[in-house]
Design a protein around this motif. Structure first.
Motif, mmCIF file in Angstrom:
data_model
loop_
_atom_site.group_PDB
_atom_site.id
_atom_site.type_symbol
_atom_site.label_atom_id
_atom_site.label_comp_id
_atom_site.label_asym_id
_atom_site.label_seq_id
_atom_site.Cartn_x
_atom_site.Cartn_y
_atom_site.Cartn_z
ATOM 1 N N GLY A 46 0.823 -1.208 0.000
ATOM 2 C CA GLY A 46 0.000 0.000 0.000
ATOM 3 C C GLY A 46 0.852 1.251 0.000
ATOM 4 O O GLY A 46 0.544 2.220 -0.711
ATOM 5 N N MET A 47 1.942 1.236 0.766
ATOM 6 C CA MET A 47 2.861 2.377 0.793
ATOM 7 C C MET A 47 3.491 2.586 -0.583
ATOM 8 O O MET A 47 3.570 3.719 -1.086
ATOM 9 N N ALA A 48 3.919 1.490 -1.192
ATOM 10 C CA ALA A 48 4.541 1.577 -2.519
ATOM 11 C C ALA A 48 3.547 2.102 -3.546
ATOM 12 O O ALA A 48 3.888 2.957 -4.383
ATOM 13 N N ASN A 49 2.316 1.601 -3.484
ATOM 14 C CA ASN A 49 1.274 2.062 -4.404
ATOM 15 C C ASN A 49 1.034 3.556 -4.278
ATOM 16 O O ASN A 49 0.847 4.261 -5.270
ATOM 17 N N PHE A 50 1.017 4.027 -3.031
ATOM 18 C CA PHE A 50 0.795 5.447 -2.783
ATOM 19 C C PHE A 50 1.903 6.291 -3.418
ATOM 20 O O PHE A 50 1.639 7.283 -4.109
ATOM 21 N N ILE A 51 3.139 5.895 -3.196
ATOM 22 C CA ILE A 51 4.284 6.655 -3.739
ATOM 23 C C ILE A 51 4.261 6.647 -5.261
ATOM 24 O O ILE A 51 4.473 7.673 -5.912
ATOM 25 N N ILE A 52 3.985 5.479 -5.856
ATOM 26 C CA ILE A 52 3.949 5.363 -7.317
ATOM 27 C C ILE A 52 2.794 6.155 -7.907
ATOM 28 O O ILE A 52 2.910 6.763 -8.973
ATOM 29 N N ASN A 53 1.673 6.150 -7.212
ATOM 30 C CA ASN A 53 0.509 6.901 -7.678
ATOM 31 C C ASN A 53 0.810 8.393 -7.767
ATOM 32 O O ASN A 53 0.395 9.078 -8.706
ATOM 33 N N ILE A 54 1.555 8.894 -6.777
ATOM 34 C CA ILE A 54 1.913 10.314 -6.780
ATOM 35 C C ILE A 54 3.054 10.581 -7.748
ATOM 36 O O ILE A 54 3.074 11.606 -8.443
ATOM 37 N N ASN A 55 4.022 9.669 -7.786
ATOM 38 C CA ASN A 55 5.191 9.824 -8.664
ATOM 39 C C ASN A 55 5.341 8.600 -9.568
ATOM 40 O O ASN A 55 6.093 7.676 -9.259
ATOM 41 N N PRO A 56 4.627 8.566 -10.688
ATOM 42 C CA PRO A 56 4.658 7.391 -11.578
ATOM 43 C C PRO A 56 6.044 7.064 -12.128
ATOM 44 O O PRO A 56 6.281 5.938 -12.565
ATOM 45 N N ASN A 57 6.974 8.027 -12.103
ATOM 46 C CA ASN A 57 8.316 7.796 -12.659
ATOM 47 C C ASN A 57 9.332 7.360 -11.614
ATOM 48 O O ASN A 57 10.530 7.305 -11.904
ATOM 49 N N ASN A 58 8.871 7.051 -10.419
ATOM 50 C CA ASN A 58 9.777 6.618 -9.355
ATOM 51 C C ASN A 58 10.170 5.158 -9.593
ATOM 52 O O ASN A 58 9.504 4.226 -9.137
ATOM 53 N N GLN A 59 11.255 4.957 -10.314
ATOM 54 C CA GLN A 59 11.671 3.625 -10.742
ATOM 55 C C GLN A 59 12.073 2.738 -9.563
ATOM 56 O O GLN A 59 11.763 1.537 -9.532
ATOM 57 N N GLU A 60 12.756 3.326 -8.571
ATOM 58 C CA GLU A 60 13.208 2.544 -7.420
ATOM 59 C C GLU A 60 12.019 1.932 -6.669
ATOM 60 O O GLU A 60 12.043 0.754 -6.302
ATOM 61 N N THR A 61 10.981 2.723 -6.467
ATOM 62 C CA THR A 61 9.805 2.215 -5.750
ATOM 63 C C THR A 61 9.072 1.171 -6.584
ATOM 64 O O THR A 61 8.518 0.209 -6.044
ATOM 65 N N LYS A 62 9.058 1.349 -7.900
ATOM 66 C CA LYS A 62 8.444 0.343 -8.770
ATOM 67 C C LYS A 62 9.153 -0.998 -8.625
ATOM 68 O O LYS A 62 8.510 -2.053 -8.560
ATOM 69 N N GLU A 63 10.485 -0.960 -8.569
ATOM 70 C CA GLU A 63 11.249 -2.196 -8.395
ATOM 71 C C GLU A 63 10.955 -2.826 -7.035
ATOM 72 O O GLU A 63 10.809 -4.053 -6.916
ATOM 73 N N ASP A 64 10.848 -1.980 -5.996
ATOM 74 C CA ASP A 64 10.515 -2.483 -4.664
ATOM 75 C C ASP A 64 9.114 -3.088 -4.644
ATOM 76 O O ASP A 64 8.874 -4.097 -3.966
ATOM 77 N N TYR A 65 8.211 -2.486 -5.374
ATOM 78 C CA TYR A 65 6.837 -2.992 -5.451
ATOM 79 C C TYR A 65 6.831 -4.415 -6.024
ATOM 80 O O TYR A 65 6.179 -5.313 -5.473
ATOM 81 N N HIS A 66 7.557 -4.634 -7.108
ATOM 82 C CA HIS A 66 7.622 -5.964 -7.726
ATOM 83 C C HIS A 66 8.337 -6.960 -6.800
ATOM 84 O O HIS A 66 7.967 -8.144 -6.751
#
Length: 344
Positions: free
Chosen positions: A314-334
């Motif tokens: 949920g935290m990762a989704n929130f960050i990505i939703n606000i910043n779709p280009n945050n590649q590091e968080t996208k990798e953490d999400y996966h």
């Protein structure tokens, strides 16, 4: 169906049942106001029971003893110190509330200044409106759902055009312990609709003073160039007359050189999740990758590993939703998704 068709059919069947003309005219006068608003016509409690598909005696039991039809549990608030009590209706009551939501409440429009609990809108829409402003003021309504009592809900249904008898039953079905229960499907939309007049009054004041105003549930946000003391005093007056109380401990004023945050989103320049939120997420990911998921969960006083994973997702989704280009968080999400798959 057009009104004239409804009227003709009602007159036909009522006459067949031996109803006198005065009774028929009274019923049709009552029905026309609701029909023209696109709302379901509900003549009495028995009629409501037929519409929702449950026996009248069940609805009467719910109305007279709401507490017996809920299960309660606590969840940790964002501050990780306090708990919020969730009152979840039992399945049959939840079905009835869903009918009220879809057939009555969803046919109505909240104010344009309300950004929460509305399909197609999110906290981003609320925050976007306040970007790059000279000053930001956030105000919180104290015990928002609890402040919307039976009387407010009853008056709301009466103002729609429903009879006193029907309005009493609808209000009882939607309230618990003289407030809106957190967990009932009707509560979010009811709160939005009942707060509509508050929104209109504050929006009128804001326009006169060249302010930007939005409300996200119990969070009110003002931005622009203004005297915050003047705004806060006006808001307190409106709250008092509308039956609400300001939560002084959550009132915040932020200038351009300070971190301006709206519902967890920083809006000084580009929108982004707060630095502390992103830091907290990165730190938890660091410990998981270094020590392993199970070891980390045990180090933070144990707990449910599955719930913890969903929390991080949920935290990762929130960050990505606000910043779709945050590649590091996208990798953490996966990475978290893979852990979840293994855990299941």
């Amino acid at each position: 169906m057009e009104w004239e068709e409804y009227k003709s059919k009602f007159y036909h069947y009522a006459s067949f049942e031996g109803k006198d003309p005065d009774y028929i005219d009274n019923c049709l006068n009552y029905a026309e106001k609701l029909f023209n608003k696109g709302l379901p016509v509900i003549y009495d409690q028995l009629h409501l029971s037929l519409l929702v598909g449950y026996e009248e005696i069940y609805l009467i039991k719910v109305s007279n003893s709401q507490d017996s039809f809920y299960r309660k549990f606590d969840i940790l608030k964002k501050n990780k110190r306090d708990y919020r009590t969730i009152s979840e209706p039992l399945p049959n009551l939840k079905n009835i509330q869903r009918w009220i939501l879809s057939e009555i409440l969803s046919k109505l429009k909240p104010s344009e200044y309300s950004k929460a609990f509305r399909p197609g809108l999110s906290i981003k829409d609320n925050a976007r409106f306040h970007r790059k402003q000279k000053k930001l003021l956030t105000v919180d309504i104290k015990d928002y759902f609890g402040s919307i009592d039976f009387k407010k809900v009853f008056i709301f249904f009466r103002n729609l055009g429903y009879s006193k008898q029907v309005s009493v039953m609808l209000a009882n079905i939607c309230t618990l312990n003289n407030g809106l229960p957190q967990g009932a499907p009707t509560s979010p939309m009811l709160s939005n609709l009942i707060t509509k007049n508050l929104d209109q009054r504050i929006a009128g004041f804001s326009k006169k003073n060249n302010l930007r105003y939005t409300r996200y549930a119990d969070d009110l946000t003002f931005s622009g160039d203004f005297n915050e003391g003047h705004v806060i005093e006006f808001v307190k007056e409106v709250f008092k007359s509308e039956g609400f109380t300001i939560n002084d401990s959550k009132t915040r004023v932020r200038k351009r050189n300070q971190r301006q945050e709206v519902t967890g989103i920083v809006v000084n320049e580009k929108m982004q999740a707060s630095r502390s939120y992103r830091r907290d997420f990165r730190q938890q990911m660091y410990y998981i990758k270094k020590y392993g998921l199970d070891s980390h969960v045990n180090n933070i006083e144990g707990g449910d590993t599955l719930k913890y994973l969903y929390h991080l997702l949920g935290m990762a989704n929130f960050i990505i939703n606000i910043n779709p280009n945050n590649q590091e968080t996208k990798e953490d999400y996966h990475y978290l998704k893979d852990l979840l798959q293994k855990l299941k």
